[in-house]
Design a protein around this motif. Structure first.
Motif, PDB file in Angstrom:
ATOM      1  N   LEU A 193       4.708   6.830  -8.180  1.00  0.00           N
ATOM      2  CA  LEU A 193       5.225   5.469  -7.998  1.00  0.00           C
ATOM      3  C   LEU A 193       5.121   5.020  -6.542  1.00  0.00           C
ATOM      4  N   ASP A 194       5.323   5.972  -5.621  1.00  0.00           N
ATOM      5  CA  ASP A 194       5.206   5.605  -4.207  1.00  0.00           C
ATOM      6  C   ASP A 194       3.759   5.253  -3.856  1.00  0.00           C
ATOM      7  N   LEU A 195       2.822   6.045  -4.347  1.00  0.00           N
ATOM      8  CA  LEU A 195       1.401   5.731  -4.103  1.00  0.00           C
ATOM      9  C   LEU A 195       1.013   4.407  -4.750  1.00  0.00           C
ATOM     10  N   ALA A 196       1.592   4.166  -5.946  1.00  0.00           N
ATOM     11  CA  ALA A 196       1.247   2.948  -6.686  1.00  0.00           C
ATOM     12  C   ALA A 196       1.558   1.697  -5.874  1.00  0.00           C
ATOM     13  N   ILE A 197       2.587   1.778  -5.022  1.00  0.00           N
ATOM     14  CA  ILE A 197       2.928   0.616  -4.175  1.00  0.00           C
ATOM     15  C   ILE A 197       1.714   0.220  -3.334  1.00  0.00           C
ATOM     16  N   ASP A 198       1.036   1.216  -2.784  1.00  0.00           N
ATOM     17  CA  ASP A 198      -0.112   0.911  -1.916  1.00  0.00           C
ATOM     18  C   ASP A 198      -1.389   0.639  -2.706  1.00  0.00           C
TER      19      ASP A 198
END
Ligand code: CDP
Length: 558
Positions: A297-302
């Motif tokens: 989910l954190d990577l998905a932000i970028d």
């Protein structure tokens, strides 16, 4: 793991040209989010096995020209005609990409008052709701699904009574959920039995809106057709992790994400049922999945595109992610715990505490490598974390169908029913755990062969008719207790489960407190007060049968 209904939705709306099945979607999404083959492989396995799925926009859009991955948005609405129509335009752009939008309309001048310097008269917030609703009707989330909005008004706004009744007839504002925000001071007065205190005086009509008249309207509305919901604004802001960026006044359409203006959130949910093996929870595997899901989910932000530059700015300041759970009721059945028992709530609390603590720990690790969220200084987090909030409980309306589990933290609505999809097709649904355990139950009671089959058929027909098997006296007490469904569970037990999760969830919880048709106004009043006293951030109540159009169709009883 997927039934006919899920398969139909998948094929009609989620598969891209050239994709054959769910595995292809998982491959595309994981490949897009992961930074290398090993990471993409881990994400793929977690999704394909049904342990974790991101929200629908991520499944539909990842790696496509649209590439907008977030399900939840909040858009500020100003108090000028330009500001209001700017929000209409922004909402349209967001919905085109598959996101749902929440708006607080409290700044709009009351109907009939002078609103602009030119002396124009304000139509009031309620009149504008239909403009936003029409936009959703036209856009249909990029033609892929029904547009969803949350419309919010402060209980002290002079137009509050018109707002509460804005959906008095079925079919009106069908793309909106409506919620009233209520501060603690008003809840305290309501709890104390205060009726005459004036919340607002309407500047155009002179009408006094008292606590008594407004709560009567709210309770009548809920009794009539389940609207409005309530949002407890002080509870929400007590847990605002970035108070230095401003107050939170709105949530996304289903209420699980209180967000700052222009923030968006990508959600993803872990299927708890997948972690139960031989009646015990595999904590080690759950921990690995939570850590992996946080990284996803954190990577998905970028990796996501954003509909508006304002969204990208707001999201990248706080980096909120929405990790939640689904399959709770299935997991409890596998553990042998009736949903409405204290032991189920203890277990739920233990699971969610573990998930939240593990998620925060992973976020700290990410902060060490990539830095904390940019607005971390001045936030309530003492130690650096990568994400201002991590956990939430989404409804998982569609992704739970793909994962083949019960939705979110909801109890199963009925263990057998006919389900209508939006295309009008009817699907027969029998819960797989129920069907397997029913066979065992009937055999253990000594019924075999034709007699066994006849009894099984009778139970399923009865459950389909009533949504319950509690009245089938020849089934064992233990079996009946384990297979309680939404309407067998008292509103108190629904709320206690919501509270068990809320204690360990950073954002909020999408949950419907289902009430039997016979529920009266007094019970609704008590439920609202209990929700507030339990420190919940909001409450949604629905009296069964109070709307004709419902995703479920039971044929009788309640
Ligand atoms: O299961 P799925 O990922 O499709 O969605 P959900 O968990 O049922 O809903 C999560 C959020 O997606 C909602 O709170 C809305 O913000 C958004 N949503 C939407 O915009 N339109 C819909 N038709 C359904 C959900």
């Amino acid at each position: 793991m997927m039934d006919d209904m899920a398969d139909h939705i998948l094929k009609s709306r989620y598969l891209l040209p050239g994709e054959k099945d769910f595995t292809d979607i998982c491959r595309r999404v994981a490949g897009w989010i992961g930074r290398d083959e090993a990471e993409s492989g881990a994400f793929f396995r977690m999704m394909e096995s049904g342990e974790f799925l991101p929200n629908s926009p991520a499944l539909m859009n990842a790696g496509t020209p649209c590439n907008q991955l977030a399900g939840c948005f909040v858009i500020p609405v100003g108090n000028t005609i330009t500001g209001i129509f700017e929000a209409v335009k922004q909402g349209a752009i967001i919905q085109m990409t598959g996101g749902g939008t929440g708006y607080n309309f409290s700044e709009i001048a009351p109907a009939g008052t002078t609103a602009e310097p030119g002396g124009a008269i304000s139509p009031g917030p309620v009149a504008f709701l239909s403009v936003f609703d029409t936009v959703s009707e036209v856009i249909r989330q990029g033609g892929r699904r029904r547009g969803a909005n949350m419309g919010i008004l402060d209980i002290r706004h002079p137009d509050i009574l018109a707002f509460i009744d804005a959906k008095d007839k079925e079919g009106k504002l069908s793309h909106f959920n409506l919620s009233v925000t209520v501060p603690d001071a008003v809840m305290e007065a309501f709890e104390g039995g205060e009726r005459e205190e004036i919340l607002s005086i309407h500047p155009a009509t002179g009408r006094e809106n008292t606590i008594g008249s407004v709560f009567d309207a709210i309770i009548n509305g809920i009794h009539r057709n389940g609207e409005p919901g309530l949002l407890f604004s002080d509870a929400i802001n007590r847990e605002n992790r970035t108070p230095h960026l401003g107050e939170i006044t709105a949530t996304n359409p289903c209420g699980e994400e209180p967000l700052l203006p222009f923030e968006a959130c990508i959600l993803g949910s872990i299927n708890l049922a997948r972690f139960i093996e031989e009646s015990t929870l595999d904590w080690k595997r759950l921990e690995r999945t939570v850590r992996l899901a946080v990284r996803f989910l954190d990577l998905a932000i970028d990796r996501s595109s954003y509909p508006l530059p304002e969204n990208e700015d707001a999201v990248k300041k706080t980096r909120k992610i929405g990790l939640g759970v689904m399959g709770l009721h299935d997991a409890l059945i596998l553990l042998g715990l009736p949903y409405d028992s204290p032991s189920a709530r203890e277990c739920a609390e233990e699971m969610m505490a573990f998930i939240s603590e593990t998620a925060v720990d992973e976020s700290k690790r990410l902060a060490e490598v990539f830095g904390p969220f940019p607005a971390w200084e001045g936030s309530v987090w003492e130690k650096p974390v990568r994400n201002a909030t991590l956990t939430t409980i989404a409804p998982t309306g569609t992704i739970s169908l793909f994962a083949g589990c019960s939705p979110g933290i909801e109890p199963v609505y009925s263990f057998a029913f006919w389900r209508n999809n939006t295309a009008g097709a009817e699907f027969e649904v029998i819960h797989p755990l129920f069907s397997a355990r029913l066979d065992e139950e009937i055999a253990s009671l000594g019924y075999h062969g034709d007699e066994g089959r006849a009894r099984q058929k009778a139970v399923i027909e009865e459950v389909r008719r009533c949504g319950s098997l509690q009245h089938i006296g020849w089934l064992s007490f233990e079996f009946r207790k384990l297979f309680v469904s939404a309407l067998d569970i008292s509103w108190r037990d629904h709320l206690l489960m919501q509270a068990a999760f809320q204690r360990h969830t950073h954002a909020s919880i999408a949950k419907t407190i289902n009430l039997p048709h016979t529920t009266g106004h007094e019970a609704i009043r008590e439920a609202i007060l209990s929700a507030w006293k339990l420190s919940l951030k909001g409450i949604t109540l629905y009296r069964t049968g109070s709307r004709r159009a419902s995703v479920y169709s039971l044929t009788g009883c309640r």
